[in-house]
Design a protein around this motif. Structure first.
Motif, PDB file in Angstrom:
ATOM      1  N   TYR A  16       0.828  -1.203   0.000  1.00 20.38           N
ATOM      2  CA  TYR A  16       0.000   0.000   0.000  1.00 20.38           C
ATOM      3  C   TYR A  16       0.867   1.260   0.000  1.00 20.38           C
ATOM      4  N   PRO A  66      -0.356   3.806  -2.990  1.00 14.92           N
ATOM      5  CA  PRO A  66      -1.388   4.206  -2.021  1.00 14.92           C
ATOM      6  C   PRO A  66      -2.747   4.507  -2.641  1.00 14.92           C
ATOM      7  N   ALA A  69      -5.550  -0.619  -0.474  1.00 13.44           N
ATOM      8  CA  ALA A  69      -5.817  -0.680   0.969  1.00 13.44           C
ATOM      9  C   ALA A  69      -6.898  -1.711   1.271  1.00 13.44           C
ATOM     10  N   ARG A  95     -10.866  -1.790   7.215  1.00 11.12           N
ATOM     11  CA  ARG A  95      -9.965  -0.879   6.520  1.00 11.12           C
ATOM     12  C   ARG A  95      -9.402   0.204   7.456  1.00 11.12           C
ATOM     13  N   ARG A  96     -10.205   0.659   8.415  1.00  8.96           N
ATOM     14  CA  ARG A  96      -9.703   1.658   9.359  1.00  8.96           C
ATOM     15  C   ARG A  96      -8.515   1.107  10.154  1.00  8.96           C
ATOM     16  N   TYR A  98      -5.393   1.104   7.888  1.00  7.34           N
ATOM     17  CA  TYR A  98      -4.775   2.425   7.794  1.00  7.34           C
ATOM     18  C   TYR A  98      -3.994   2.755   9.067  1.00  7.34           C
ATOM     19  N   LYS A 156       0.035   3.696   9.435  1.00  7.20           N
ATOM     20  CA  LYS A 156       0.568   4.836  10.191  1.00  7.20           C
ATOM     21  C   LYS A 156       1.656   4.376  11.174  1.00  7.20           C
ATOM     22  N   SER A 212     -15.724   4.641   4.477  1.00  9.47           N
ATOM     23  CA  SER A 212     -14.568   5.069   3.695  1.00  9.47           C
ATOM     24  C   SER A 212     -14.975   5.933   2.510  1.00  9.47           C
ATOM     25  N   ALA A 264      -9.036   7.566   7.097  1.00 14.57           N
ATOM     26  CA  ALA A 264      -7.612   7.863   7.226  1.00 14.57           C
ATOM     27  C   ALA A 264      -7.335   8.779   8.416  1.00 14.57           C
TER      28      ALA A 264
END
Length: 332
Positions: free
Chosen positions: A32, A36, A41, A52-53, A56, A60, A146, A180
């Motif tokens: 990813y 990106p 993702a 998905r959260r 992400y 990070k 999302s 994100a």
């Protein structure tokens, strides 16, 4: 002899039974980071059996630390259906990803095997079944959050000139990506107004990356029955953008900001509870600058890695340009 091009990572601080899973996660995260896009993702989240959260969030953590030991233990919001150690949740996610069409019982049996190999105790079948069903609902709905844009207003602790000649905290109107957890656009002002929502949306649209396939955005925001708010709504809808409105007698702001992006923005403190107060009561403590200077500084910091990929990226270019033109006219 062919060279091994697989990057080497220092797994010294990763327990031997967890190393395979950590490397699997790192490979998905690196894919990813190198590409990106939203679909990458989503593919990575599905591969790892994550929302998905959560994916992400791992991106990070990995970008900031580059420490494999943090990839396995990175904390996430608790899942309401499973009060158990993070390691067990991860094992069930892995089993669900390996067996996407299997019954919840088969997933539980596979998860039990993985847990046994790792020396961990698996939760009961009924608990695992509930968790598997919850995971699959998240994936089957393609993570609708999302494809949403959240707009909120929040006081920010910068000292700018007030109308009466004193100093005050300005109000930041923020366009937020709720997945994100980042700000896509903003506008600073001394009060809450649809004009500043339009300005913040223009800022976000100007920083949006190239068109990518996906569900078009739904903009979530608070509005009043005032004609100016109705006009802003009409502009968005006429350009093909869906709205999710909460109609209020008065917009106080600060409803979503701290939940989605925390207590700081570009190294400045956000003050959600101060948003409801008038200028003379929003007393600042930080560096003094003009409203225009503060807005320019904040935009430079949040757009350091622009263009952004967001739900706006799924809008066809002509549709996005039409919305941008109408909002810019409204914001004047």
């Amino acid at each position: 002899m062919a060279k091994n091009n697989t990057p080497e990572y220092d797994l010294t601080f990763v327990a031997p039974q967890r190393r395979e899973e950590v490397l699997r996660r790192i490979r998905a995260l690196e894919r990813y980071i190198n590409d990106p896009r939203g679909e990458v993702a989503l593919e990575g989240a599905r591969e790892l059996g994550l929302h998905r959260r959560q994916f992400y969030y791992l991106v990070k953590v990995w970008r900031e630390s580059r420490k494999p030991e943090k990839i396995f233990t990175a904390r996430r919001a608790k899942d309401p259906y499973l009060k158990s150690p993070i390691e067990i949740q991860d094992i069930i996610r892995r089993a669900a990803a390996e067996l996407p069409t299997a019954s919840p019982r088969q997933v539980w049996l596979r998860a039990s095997e993985i847990a046994k190999e790792a020396g961990l105790k698996m939760v009961t079948e009924s608990t695992a079944r509930r968790f598997v069903r919850m995971l699959r609902r998240q994936i089957d709905t393609n993570d609708p959050v999302s494809s949403s844009i959240v707009i909120d207003q929040c006081a920010i602790d910068i000292s700018t000139p007030a109308t009466d000649g004193g100093r005050t905290m300005p109000i930041a109107t923020l366009v937020i990506d709720p997945v994100a957890h980042r700000v896509l656009g903003l506008a600073l002002s001394l009060n809450i107004s649809p004009k500043y929502v339009a300005r913040a949306l223009v800022d976000a649209l100007l920083q949006t990356g190239p068109h990518t396939a996906g569900q078009e955005p739904t903009i979530k925001l608070n509005v009043t029955a005032n004609i100016a708010w109705r006009k802003l709504s009409e502009i968005c809808v006429s350009s093909g953008t869906a709205l999710e409105k909460r109609i209020k007698k008065q917009i106080i702001g600060g409803d979503w900001t701290s939940k989605l992006i925390g207590q700081r923005l570009a190294d400045f403190h956000l003050r959600p509870k101060m948003t409801r107060f008038t200028e003379n009561l929003r007393l600042p403590t930080k560096i003094e600058m003009s409203l225009a200077e503060a807005e320019e500084l904040l935009r430079a910091r949040i757009h350091a890695d622009a263009p952004h990929e967001s739900a706006f990226s799924s809008m066809p270019e002509l549709q996005r340009m039409e919305l941008l033109r109408k909002l810019a006219g409204f914001a004047l």
